[in-house]
Design a protein around this motif. Structure first.
Motif, PDB file in Angstrom:
ATOM      1  N   LYS A 116      51.498  18.640  -0.667  1.00 29.21           N
ATOM      2  CA  LYS A 116      50.411  17.769  -1.110  1.00 29.21           C
ATOM      3  C   LYS A 116      49.612  17.237   0.082  1.00 29.21           C
ATOM      4  O   LYS A 116      48.405  17.027  -0.009  1.00 29.21           O
ATOM      5  CB  LYS A 116      51.021  16.598  -1.903  1.00 29.21           C
ATOM      6  N   GLY A 117      50.295  17.043   1.196  1.00 29.80           N
ATOM      7  CA  GLY A 117      49.629  16.538   2.397  1.00 29.80           C
ATOM      8  C   GLY A 117      48.538  17.467   2.902  1.00 29.80           C
ATOM      9  O   GLY A 117      47.588  17.014   3.546  1.00 29.80           O
ATOM     10  N   GLN A 118      48.668  18.758   2.625  1.00 31.39           N
ATOM     11  CA  GLN A 118      47.631  19.704   3.034  1.00 31.39           C
ATOM     12  C   GLN A 118      46.338  19.449   2.260  1.00 31.39           C
ATOM     13  O   GLN A 118      45.248  19.510   2.811  1.00 31.39           O
ATOM     14  CB  GLN A 118      48.115  21.142   2.818  1.00 31.39           C
ATOM     15  N   GLU A 120      45.555  16.544   0.965  1.00 28.55           N
ATOM     16  CA  GLU A 120      45.027  15.244   1.382  1.00 28.55           C
ATOM     17  C   GLU A 120      44.315  15.351   2.718  1.00 28.55           C
ATOM     18  O   GLU A 120      43.284  14.716   2.925  1.00 28.55           O
ATOM     19  CB  GLU A 120      46.168  14.221   1.444  1.00 28.55           C
ATOM     20  N   ALA A 121      44.869  16.164   3.630  1.00 22.27           N
ATOM     21  CA  ALA A 121      44.223  16.330   4.931  1.00 22.27           C
ATOM     22  C   ALA A 121      42.834  16.944   4.758  1.00 22.27           C
ATOM     23  O   ALA A 121      41.863  16.500   5.367  1.00 22.27           O
ATOM     24  CB  ALA A 121      45.081  17.197   5.841  1.00 22.27           C
ATOM     25  N   GLN A 140      47.555  29.631   2.835  1.00 19.96           N
ATOM     26  CA  GLN A 140      48.985  29.332   2.969  1.00 19.96           C
ATOM     27  C   GLN A 140      49.762  29.852   1.762  1.00 19.96           C
ATOM     28  O   GLN A 140      50.899  30.309   1.885  1.00 19.96           O
ATOM     29  CB  GLN A 140      49.203  27.824   3.107  1.00 19.96           C
ATOM     30  N   GLY A 218      48.406  33.917  10.541  1.00 19.34           N
ATOM     31  CA  GLY A 218      48.671  32.489  10.381  1.00 19.34           C
ATOM     32  C   GLY A 218      49.498  32.230   9.145  1.00 19.34           C
ATOM     33  O   GLY A 218      49.820  33.131   8.399  1.00 19.34           O
ATOM     34  N   GLY A 219      49.803  30.979   8.930  1.00 20.11           N
ATOM     35  CA  GLY A 219      50.586  30.617   7.757  1.00 20.11           C
ATOM     36  C   GLY A 219      52.067  30.722   8.000  1.00 20.11           C
ATOM     37  O   GLY A 219      52.871  30.370   7.148  1.00 20.11           O
ATOM     38  N   ALA A 221      53.817  29.028  10.042  1.00 17.66           N
ATOM     39  CA  ALA A 221      54.467  27.878  10.646  1.00 17.66           C
ATOM     40  C   ALA A 221      54.455  26.637   9.778  1.00 17.66           C
ATOM     41  O   ALA A 221      54.256  25.552  10.246  1.00 17.66           O
ATOM     42  CB  ALA A 221      53.766  27.586  11.972  1.00 17.66           C
ATOM     43  N   GLY A 224      56.070  23.283  10.718  1.00 15.05           N
ATOM     44  CA  GLY A 224      55.498  22.390  11.705  1.00 15.05           C
ATOM     45  C   GLY A 224      55.020  21.067  11.154  1.00 15.05           C
ATOM     46  O   GLY A 224      55.196  20.038  11.784  1.00 15.05           O
ATOM     47  N   SER A 225      54.467  21.077   9.950  1.00 10.72           N
ATOM     48  CA  SER A 225      53.891  19.849   9.450  1.00 10.72           C
ATOM     49  C   SER A 225      54.959  18.863   8.992  1.00 10.72           C
ATOM     50  O   SER A 225      54.672  17.727   8.694  1.00 10.72           O
ATOM     51  CB  SER A 225      52.929  20.152   8.306  1.00 10.72           C
ATOM     52  N   ALA A 227      57.870  18.623  10.848  1.00 15.28           N
ATOM     53  CA  ALA A 227      58.753  18.391  11.983  1.00 15.28           C
ATOM     54  C   ALA A 227      58.739  16.930  12.374  1.00 15.28           C
ATOM     55  O   ALA A 227      57.695  16.284  12.369  1.00 15.28           O
ATOM     56  CB  ALA A 227      58.300  19.247  13.167  1.00 15.28           C
ATOM     57  N   ARG A 228      59.879  16.400  12.681  1.00 14.91           N
ATOM     58  CA  ARG A 228      59.936  15.008  13.112  1.00 14.91           C
ATOM     59  C   ARG A 228      59.912  14.934  14.621  1.00 14.91           C
ATOM     60  O   ARG A 228      60.375  15.807  15.290  1.00 14.91           O
ATOM     61  CB  ARG A 228      61.217  14.354  12.597  1.00 14.91           C
TER      62      ARG A 228
END
Lengths: 228, 240
Positions: A116-118, A120-121, A140, A218-219, A221, A224-225, A227-228
């Motif tokens: 969902k963050g994708q 929102e970004a 993606q 692409g796609g 990784a 990565g989004s 990762a802490r």
């Protein structure tokens, strides 16, 4: 098993293999974009919208009935409703209806699996929903579709053998005809199986090249989004 | 001069009241920190400002104008998320350049140049060609800040920008934010980093149960907390 006889059968099965390839590749070329686009669109619709209900009903019917019945509907019922079409069109139509039904679910699930963050970004930058979907979400989602779509394509090719019941002289129908004429089944079944295998294996090799290209573009990784 | 004016915002999620009548003003160039316990409505408040959430009622104006067009509103308001939300299939440079290129009509060369300058500004020169998965959390968050800045916003929103970071990476992100504020950027920052609030905020706002309970400049906020609920909150988060 008589290798010489098998070679003869192989030669006689090549033209019907051509028809099987033509049927399933035509269906594939129509069903895959149709199903995936409808599925991606469905992911954007709320459950109550008429288009969503229509798509859901389609999926439900395709999943809930054997392909044999679906093919018979095209063969026996549609002509009675005044829809006269050549056998080839009928066969491709049944395969498309069936396969697109499954691919709708693949497309929908892949789009919904993107975080969902994708969304929102993209929205927060000022992209509208449509542009967000096309520019960021679909690329993606596409990578996640390749595996399931490949599964579905092999199902589609094998399902084309059921078209033998409406007298389309494709690979399976031809194999049946040869074996019942000569009353020698083993050789024909083995050759028929090998031909299906080689065809599907070839398609899967092409799909693998496609998948590699998608992931190197692409796609890869997604992790990565998060990762802490 | 008032940049942002939010009046009487209400927002419910089912039976949960996230915003219970919130008024908020922000001057141009002002840096506001919002803190409060989880579920107090801080994130909902800033998500309403760029309409990632639609308030049930109330008005929001930015530069005196109500938001009629969602996309142009969002282009003027940058947002940085807790989970960074970089596009994983794009390099750092592409993440930053894509907004200006697709939305502001910059050429690829212009957008790339803007991206490089911004990456340089957030101390990431030399990382432009990396995918997000090759960057640390702190680096990813700084790319995300550069991405938001690339749209040349009049206001930046930060939604718990350091909550998902390892302790040693928090500093590098906060430093970038402090510098941004010193450069005159108007900012609203939801965070529990009280050191940052003390260092960089003009005002600190404390929310509880969907309401703004206290609002004060840092010195007064910490030394003479204007509300008993805030006193307890500060004891809890500063006491450990």
């Amino acid at each position: 098993m008589d290798p010489f006889y098998m070679a003869q059968v192989l030669v006689r099965l090549l033209p019907p293999l051509g028809l099987t390839m033509l049927l399933s590749l035509t269906a594939l070329v129509i069903a895959t974009p149709l199903g995936l686009v409808l599925g991606a669109w469905r992911a954007e619709l709320s459950d109550q919208q008429p288009a969503a209900r229509l798509i859901d009903t389609w999926v439900l019917i395709v999943r809930g009935t054997p392909i044999l019945i679906q093919i018979f509907v095209f063969y026996f019922i549609l002509p009675k409703l005044g829809l006269q079409t050549p056998l080839f069109v009928m066969g491709v139509g049944a395969l498309v209806l069936n396969s697109a039904g499954y691919q709708i679910e693949i497309g929908r699930a892949a789009v919904q699996s993107v975080a969902k963050g994708q969304w929102e970004a993209a929205l927060a930058l000022g992209f509208d929903r449509r542009a967000s979907l096309l520019q960021f979400i679909l690329p993606q989602a596409a990578r996640r579709m390749v595996g399931p779509v490949m599964n579905e394509l092999s199902q589609l090719i094998k399902a084309s053998s059921v078209l033998s019941v409406i007298t389309l002289f494709e690979l399976h129908k031809a194999a049946e005809a040869i074996s019942s004429a000569n009353l020698r089944f083993s050789e024909v079944i083995v050759v028929e199986g090998i031909l299906y295998f080689v065809f599907i294996f070839g398609i899967s090799l092409i799909a693998r090249v496609f998948e590699r290209r998608l992931s190197s573009a692409g796609g890869l990784a997604d992790a990565g989004s998060f990762a802490r | 001069m008032t940049l942002l004016a939010a009046n009487n915002l209400f927002k419910r999620f089912g039976s949960f009241t996230a915003l219970d009548g919130v008024d908020l003003d922000l001057d141009r160039g002002e840096r506001l920190v919002i803190c409060g316990p989880s579920g107090s409505g801080k994130s909902t408040l800033i998500r309403c400002i760029n309409r990632l959430e639609e308030p049930d009622s109330g008005t929001i104006t930015i530069e005196g104008l109500p938001a009629t067009d969602l996309q142009s509103l969002r282009r003027r308001v940058g947002m940085v998320f807790q989970q960074f939300n970089l596009f994983p299939n794009l390099t750092a440079r592409e993440n930053v350049a894509i907004g200006p290129r697709k939305l502001l009509g910059l050429s690829r060369a212009e957008a790339d140049a803007r991206a490089e300058a911004l990456l340089d500004r957030v101390q990431l020169a030399g990382h432009a060609d990396k995918l997000p998965s090759r960057l640390s959390g702190g680096q990813q968050q700084r790319v995300a800040i550069a991405r938001a800045l690339a749209m040349e916003p009049v206001l930046m929103l930060f939604d718990e920008p350091t909550s998902a970071l390892d302790p040693e990476m928090i500093r590098e992100v906060l430093d970038v934010m402090v510098e941004l504020g010193e450069g005159g950027m108007s900012m609203i920052v939801v965070t529990h980093e009280m050191g940052f609030a003390r260092r960089a905020a003009d005002r600190i706002c404390f929310m509880d149960q969907g309401r703004i309970v206290a609002m004060a400049p840092p010195q007064q906020f910490f030394e003479a907390p204007p509300h008993p609920r805030l006193v307890r909150f500060l004891e809890n988060i500063l006491g450990h």
